[in-house]
Each structure stands twice: as C-alpha cells, then as structure tokens.
Write an enzyme that holds these catalytic residues in place. Structure first.
Site, PDB file in Angstrom:
ATOM      1  N   ASP A 148       0.488  -1.044   0.059  1.00 58.40           N
ATOM      2  CA  ASP A 148      -0.425  -0.521  -0.322  1.00 58.40           C
ATOM      3  C   ASP A 148       1.276   0.775  -0.083  1.00 58.40           C
ATOM      4  O   ASP A 148       0.341   2.548   0.184  1.00 58.40           O
ATOM      5  CB  ASP A 148      -0.982   0.067   1.576  1.00 58.40           C
ATOM      6  CG  ASP A 148      -0.330  -0.066   2.726  1.00 58.40           C
ATOM      7  OD1 ASP A 148       1.314  -0.142   2.267  1.00 58.40           O
ATOM      8  OD2 ASP A 148      -1.064   0.472   3.575  1.00 58.40           O
ATOM      9  N   GLU A 149       2.126   1.789  -0.236  1.00 55.99           N
ATOM     10  CA  GLU A 149       2.764   2.311   0.014  1.00 55.99           C
ATOM     11  C   GLU A 149       4.145   2.280  -1.309  1.00 55.99           C
ATOM     12  O   GLU A 149       4.138   1.317  -1.876  1.00 55.99           O
ATOM     13  CB  GLU A 149       3.848   2.206   0.770  1.00 55.99           C
ATOM     14  CG  GLU A 149       2.808   3.028   2.247  1.00 55.99           C
ATOM     15  CD  GLU A 149       3.893   3.497   3.489  1.00 55.99           C
ATOM     16  OE1 GLU A 149       3.257   2.476   4.688  1.00 55.99           O
ATOM     17  OE2 GLU A 149       4.514   4.186   2.702  1.00 55.99           O
TER      18      GLU A 149
END
Length: 408
Positions: free
Chosen positions: A101-102
């Site tokens: 998610d990053e």
C-alpha cells in the site's frame, strides 16, 4: 499511500464509501483471537479498532460493522492497477514499491510533461479515485525519507491527504516529532536503546554528536544521525539487490501437534519449498537450522539447533538432515510452531559427487527436482506434491492456496 488499502478495496467491491463505512478485514474471524489486518477510518475513530486489534475487541452489537475475510490475490491485482497509473507519469525505474500500500515515486524528470509537483500529485490522486474509487495520501519531500515522514506524520490527517517537507523545514518538522517510534526505522527496541542514552526526542537525537551514536550503535547510529537531519542519499533508480545470507520458512500451526510423524510431514513440506528457492537462485547451503516451538500448555519452550552439512540444494538430501535434527532433540511435547533455515549460502559451482554413491542415481535426482520445480513454477506448488501431503497433519496443500499467509 493507499488509505487503509485492504479495507478500502473491500469497501469499493461492496459499493461503499471507504471513509464512511464500518468495515474491518479480519483473518480467522471465527476465532476470538482473529486478527484485524485493516480497518476503515470510521472503525478507528468511533470504535478504536485498528490494525492489530482482535475479534474479541470488536463491538459486535453495532450492526453497521462488516467483517471481510482477506483476499490477497484481489489486493495484489488492484495494486498492479495502481502501478499502471503511476507509470503514466513516471518511468518504471523511478518507482520503488515499499509495501503493498505504499510506493516511492521520483517525479524529477516528469515536470516538463505533466507540470509542477503539486499538479502531478493531484493528477495521480484524481486518476486513482476516478478509476478505482480509492483515496490516496501523499508525502512530498526532497528525498524518500522526508516524503515518508511527511506522509506518516501529517498527510494522513489532512483533508486533501497531502503534506510536503523540505530540507529547510527540518527544524520545524522532524525536530518537532515528539515520539521516537513515530519515525520510520525506529522500532521499540531502538527507541529503548536511545532512551537509555538519554535521547527522548528527534531534536535530542539531532544534537547528539555523530561519534557518540556510532560508538554506541554502530552503522545504525550513524544512519539515525543523518535521518534526524533529514538526510537520505538513496536514489530510486539505483537498485541494490543484496545477496541472501540465508533462506528460511516458518509457520505457526493451527493446532498443537501431538504426533511426531505429523510434525515430520510438515517439516518435509517446508524443506521442499526452501530447497526450491535455493535451486531457483542457483545457490547451495552448508548449514541448516531447525527451531521447534512447543504448545503454550507445555512446561518446555522448545528447541533450536543447527548442523553443518555437505554443500547442497537438493530436497532429497536436505530433508533427512532436518528430520535427524528433529528426532535427536524432540522431547515428545506438543508442537505449535516450526521454523527452518538454510545458511552459509554459496553460489552453486557444480555437482559434487561422492565416491561411494551411485552417480546415475544422483544425477537422476537432480534432474527430477529441476523438472518438478519448472512444473510448480508454471502451475503452482500444489500441481505436484508428495502423497504424504494428503495425510493428517499436512499443511502444504492448504498453504499453497494462500497468499501472504492468508486466503487468496
């Protein structure tokens, strides 16, 4: 960062607004100890449920709450779609995937085509929201460190989800961070070490002489000193791939295993998976390590032992060595966790034969393992498994359908 990524994807699939829905993604929800992997902002603000919370903490009386089982294959698919959007604005070599998610993006070379930093950021946010219905928070900085700190400490709490930290802002940004644990790279142990040295804030860390930190903490101390001043010289397009020092695998069993033969089945399956990775990377191991954790109801903790072996990457050779370790040190206590490790890794130089072994048989084993590896890589690990994986206690078949330790 994709805001509460797993939970947001599940909301979108249900046509819900991730910012308004009461949803948690939970592993093993049928158990009181089921683990929350992600929660929507409403779950955190209203019920104080966040990543790491347990099923028994969930206010089940609230009928608005949706409990979603993890779907890792779906999340990976959505992540790939997000990467495709990133590549509209940045070349692939200037994208560094930090986690599912990053991501870090270096947009230095994209300004002539797409405008200022603020314009590019908002275009990316807009595209992801319009096409995938996901909200994105963004940290902007002169280097990856400043961008990450801006994201973690400010952007997540702003309405537009954007924060920008520059070198000249360090005294008013990094030095104002009160809790050491709020800085990426500083975990509880590192923070405790710093506190024993009398360092309780990022400002104090920045004012500690470099030789003092390096003497007390080595290379980590030197890194922390530079990070306290906002310095990070890493470049996203200069990829560094370290050579693995070891290959391993561990798993916590779903129940206590009271029968040693069932434990041995799991060890066999785990060794096969690790040996396959050794062969894929064309390396051998000459030190093996086996750790067994006993049940929490046992008065004994378990054992951890290693042994030197002839250099190899053969499953056929490695399995007996691991089983020998288990049989030698097992105390007939119920087993709950298993970890195997292959160390002292060297590049495979060739096949070493023993004067007392059948050469043709050895070569046949090696060729068979290579063939099995190719089939598994193409059709999945469960496409070819030993019959023992169908016996009571085996976990390989079930785990082969999982992604990241969860159901795909």
């Amino acid at each position: 960062m994709l805001n509460r990524f797993f939970a947001s994807v599940e909301c979108v699939k249900r046509r819900l607004n991730p910012l308004e829905a009461y949803l948690v993604v939970m592993s093993n929800a049928e158990r009181a100890g089921g683990l929350v992997l992600a929660a929507t902002p409403k779950m955190k603000s209203v019920h104080h449920i966040k990543t790491g919370s347990r099923m028994y903490e969930l206010p089940t009386w609230d009928e608005r709450i949706i409990i979603a089982p993890p779907r890792m294959k779906l999340y990976l698919k959505v992540n790939a779609m997000i990467q495709a959007i990133f590549r509209r604005y940045v070349p692939a070599e200037f994208i560094h995937v930090y986690s599912i998610d990053e991501c870090f993006l270096d947009i230095t070379g994209s300004h002539l085509l797409f405008g200022s930093t603020d314009e590019i950021v908002r275009k990316i946010q807009h595209d992801i929201l319009e096409e995938l219905r996901l909200y994105v928070t963004v940290g902007i900085g002169d280097n990856p460190l400043l961008a990450k700190l801006a994201l973690d400490n400010v952007a997540k709490n702003r309405p537009d989800g954007i924060a920008e930290w520059r070198y000249e802002d360090v005294p008013e940004t990094i030095w104002k961070i009160k809790h050491l644990e709020d800085v990426c790279g500083i975990g509880h142990r590192t923070a405790a070490h710093l506190k024993r040295m009398g360092i309780f804030s990022m400002y104090q860390l920045s004012q500690t002489p470099l030789p003092v930190l390096k003497s007390a903490m080595g290379v980590i101390g030197e890194q922390l000193y530079y990070h306290a001043h906002g310095l990070d010289y890493s470049r996203l397009n200069e990829k560094y791939v370290p050579v693995n020092k070891s290959y391993g695998k561990s798993q916590i069993l779903e129940k206590d295993y009271h029968i040693p033969a069932e434990v041995e089945i799991v060890i066999r399956e785990m060794v096969e998976e690790v040996a396959m990775r050794l062969r894929q990377n064309h390396v051998d191991t000459s030190v093996i390590h086996l750790s067994i954790g006993y049940s929490k109801y046992s008065i004994k903790k378990g054992f951890s032992h290693q042994a030197k072996i002839p250099s190899t990457n053969s499953s056929h050779t490695l399995i007996p060595y691991f089983l020998e370790l288990f049989r030698r040190y097992d105390e007939r206590e119920p087993v709950r966790s298993i970890a195997i490790l292959c160390g002292k890794i060297t590049l495979k130089a060739g096949l070493q034969l023993n004067l007392f072994e059948d050469v043709n048989r050895t070569l046949n084993h090696e060729q068979l393992e290579v063939t099995v590896d190719k089939i598994r890589m193409r059709y999945g690990f469960k496409s070819l498994m030993h019959a023992s994986s169908l016996l009571t206690g085996a976990t390989g078949l079930k785990r082969s359908e999982m992604v990241g330790g969860h159901k795909g």
